[in-house]
Design a protein around this motif. Structure first.
Motif, PDB file in Angstrom:
ATOM      1  N   LYS A  36      71.341  48.021  87.815  1.00  0.00           N
ATOM      2  CA  LYS A  36      71.469  48.140  86.366  1.00  0.00           C
ATOM      3  C   LYS A  36      71.271  49.601  85.990  1.00  0.00           C
ATOM      4  CE  LYS A  36      69.612  46.330  82.041  1.00  0.00           C
ATOM      5  NZ  LYS A  36      68.637  45.393  81.445  1.00  0.00           N
ATOM      6  N   CYS A  37      72.150  50.091  85.135  1.00  0.00           N
ATOM      7  CA  CYS A  37      72.077  51.496  84.708  1.00  0.00           C
ATOM      8  C   CYS A  37      70.896  51.685  83.754  1.00  0.00           C
ATOM      9  CB  CYS A  37      73.378  51.889  84.031  1.00  0.00           C
ATOM     10  SG  CYS A  37      73.352  53.569  83.395  1.00  0.00           S
ATOM     11  N   ARG A  38      70.051  52.676  84.017  1.00  0.00           N
ATOM     12  CA  ARG A  38      68.905  52.959  83.147  1.00  0.00           C
ATOM     13  C   ARG A  38      69.339  53.640  81.841  1.00  0.00           C
ATOM     14  NH1 ARG A  38      63.827  52.465  85.575  1.00  0.00           N
ATOM     15  NH2 ARG A  38      63.855  52.386  87.846  1.00  0.00           N
ATOM     16  N   ASP A  39      70.569  54.139  81.796  1.00  0.00           N
ATOM     17  CA  ASP A  39      71.009  54.832  80.582  1.00  0.00           C
ATOM     18  C   ASP A  39      71.823  53.922  79.651  1.00  0.00           C
ATOM     19  OD1 ASP A  39      69.776  57.335  80.866  1.00  0.00           O
ATOM     20  OD2 ASP A  39      71.225  57.873  82.424  1.00  0.00           O
ATOM     21  N   CYS A  40      72.811  53.202  80.185  1.00  0.00           N
ATOM     22  CA  CYS A  40      73.652  52.389  79.296  1.00  0.00           C
ATOM     23  C   CYS A  40      73.404  50.889  79.447  1.00  0.00           C
ATOM     24  CB  CYS A  40      75.136  52.713  79.504  1.00  0.00           C
ATOM     25  SG  CYS A  40      75.847  52.001  81.001  1.00  0.00           S
ATOM     26  N   GLY A  41      72.633  50.478  80.473  1.00  0.00           N
ATOM     27  CA  GLY A  41      72.301  49.069  80.631  1.00  0.00           C
ATOM     28  C   GLY A  41      73.356  48.242  81.339  1.00  0.00           C
ATOM     29  N   MET A  50      76.317  55.808  91.386  1.00  0.00           N
ATOM     30  CA  MET A  50      76.486  56.162  89.979  1.00  0.00           C
ATOM     31  C   MET A  50      76.995  54.980  89.180  1.00  0.00           C
ATOM     32  SD  MET A  50      78.187  59.942  90.456  1.00  0.00           S
ATOM     33  CE  MET A  50      78.775  59.992  88.790  1.00  0.00           C
ATOM     34  N   CYS A  51      76.632  54.962  87.893  1.00  0.00           N
ATOM     35  CA  CYS A  51      77.092  53.918  86.984  1.00  0.00           C
ATOM     36  C   CYS A  51      78.609  54.008  86.814  1.00  0.00           C
ATOM     37  CB  CYS A  51      76.401  54.069  85.631  1.00  0.00           C
ATOM     38  SG  CYS A  51      76.994  52.901  84.393  1.00  0.00           S
ATOM     39  N   THR A  52      79.279  52.874  86.938  1.00  0.00           N
ATOM     40  CA  THR A  52      80.732  52.871  86.780  1.00  0.00           C
ATOM     41  C   THR A  52      81.148  52.910  85.309  1.00  0.00           C
ATOM     42  OG1 THR A  52      80.644  50.466  86.973  1.00  0.00           O
ATOM     43  CG2 THR A  52      81.225  51.705  88.945  1.00  0.00           C
ATOM     44  N   ASN A  53      80.183  52.758  84.401  1.00  0.00           N
ATOM     45  CA  ASN A  53      80.487  52.801  82.965  1.00  0.00           C
ATOM     46  C   ASN A  53      80.275  54.196  82.381  1.00  0.00           C
ATOM     47  OD1 ASN A  53      81.137  51.510  80.397  1.00  0.00           O
ATOM     48  ND2 ASN A  53      78.961  51.789  79.923  1.00  0.00           N
ATOM     49  N   CYS A  54      79.106  54.822  82.722  1.00  0.00           N
ATOM     50  CA  CYS A  54      78.782  56.104  82.081  1.00  0.00           C
ATOM     51  C   CYS A  54      78.516  57.225  83.085  1.00  0.00           C
ATOM     52  CB  CYS A  54      77.581  55.935  81.142  1.00  0.00           C
ATOM     53  SG  CYS A  54      75.992  55.782  81.991  1.00  0.00           S
ATOM     54  N   LEU A  55      78.626  56.947  84.368  1.00  0.00           N
ATOM     55  CA  LEU A  55      78.462  57.917  85.455  1.00  0.00           C
ATOM     56  C   LEU A  55      77.020  58.392  85.639  1.00  0.00           C
ATOM     57  CD1 LEU A  55      81.706  60.087  85.058  1.00  0.00           C
ATOM     58  CD2 LEU A  55      81.361  57.972  86.351  1.00  0.00           C
ATOM     59  N   SER A  56      76.058  57.720  85.002  1.00  0.00           N
ATOM     60  CA  SER A  56      74.658  58.091  85.182  1.00  0.00           C
ATOM     61  C   SER A  56      74.203  57.768  86.605  1.00  0.00           C
ATOM     62  CB  SER A  56      73.781  57.317  84.191  1.00  0.00           C
ATOM     63  OG  SER A  56      72.419  57.464  84.551  1.00  0.00           O
ATOM     64  N   PRO A  57      73.405  58.647  87.210  1.00  0.00           N
ATOM     65  CA  PRO A  57      72.830  58.329  88.518  1.00  0.00           C
ATOM     66  C   PRO A  57      71.510  57.560  88.416  1.00  0.00           C
ATOM     67  CG  PRO A  57      72.304  60.574  87.934  1.00  0.00           C
ATOM     68  CD  PRO A  57      73.133  60.014  86.788  1.00  0.00           C
TER      69      PRO A  57
HETATM   70 ZN   LIG Z   1      75.575  53.606  82.627  1.00  0.00          ZN
END
Ligand SMILES: [Zn+2]
Length: 141
Positions: A36-41, A50-57
């Motif tokens: 689960k992405c810590r930035d966009c959820g 990396m997040c496939t939605n917002c590229l956050s690591p």
């Molecule tokens: Zn994300």
């Protein structure tokens, strides 16, 4: 139908690396986790750095219920490749987990003609080597 486990696992094995090691270590404990992405959820499968939605690591691992439903499936009746022909017929499926991701997997403990779209399923764990445990799904009980 229970899947017969060969004495020695003869299908290709996954490559474990830093991106996916927590996934495989959880399966060894017979636990199913997704990222689960810590930035966009956003939740995602398969494991990636990396997040496939917002590229956050920035990633956390979330334990899954192990329950879901059949999104789509196909049954294989012919395959001459050693390691696969012994399992015929086998069912490949996309299972949509309750947590919202779709996993490519195998359905076990059922015949192809028993499978339906949206059928509730639950995870089962198959220990194939000391390092590798696979997550498969069977009809929910
Ligand atoms: Zn994300």
């Amino acid at each position: 139908m229970a899947e017969n486990k060969p004495a020695k696992y003869s299908k290709p094995l996954p490559h474990l690396d830093e991106e996916n090691r927590p996934w495989w270590e959880a399966l060894q404990r017979h636990e199913l986790y997704i990222q689960k992405c810590r930035d966009c959820g956003d939740v995602r499968y398969y494991p990636r750095a990396m997040c496939t939605n917002c590229l956050s690591p920035r990633t956390e691992w979330v334990k899954c219920s192990g329950r879901g439903k059949v999104y789509t499936f196909t049954a294989t009746y012919q395959n001459n490749v050693p390691g696969f022909r012994e399992s015929l017929p086998y069912i490949m499926a996309y299972v949509e987990l309750d947590e919202g991701v779709k996993m490519l997997t195998n359905l076990v403990d059922c015949q192809p003609d028993q499978v339906r779209i949206d059928m509730p399923v639950e995870v089962v764990y198959e220990d194939v080597t000391p390092e590798v445990t696979l997550a498969k799904f069977r009809p929910a009980r």
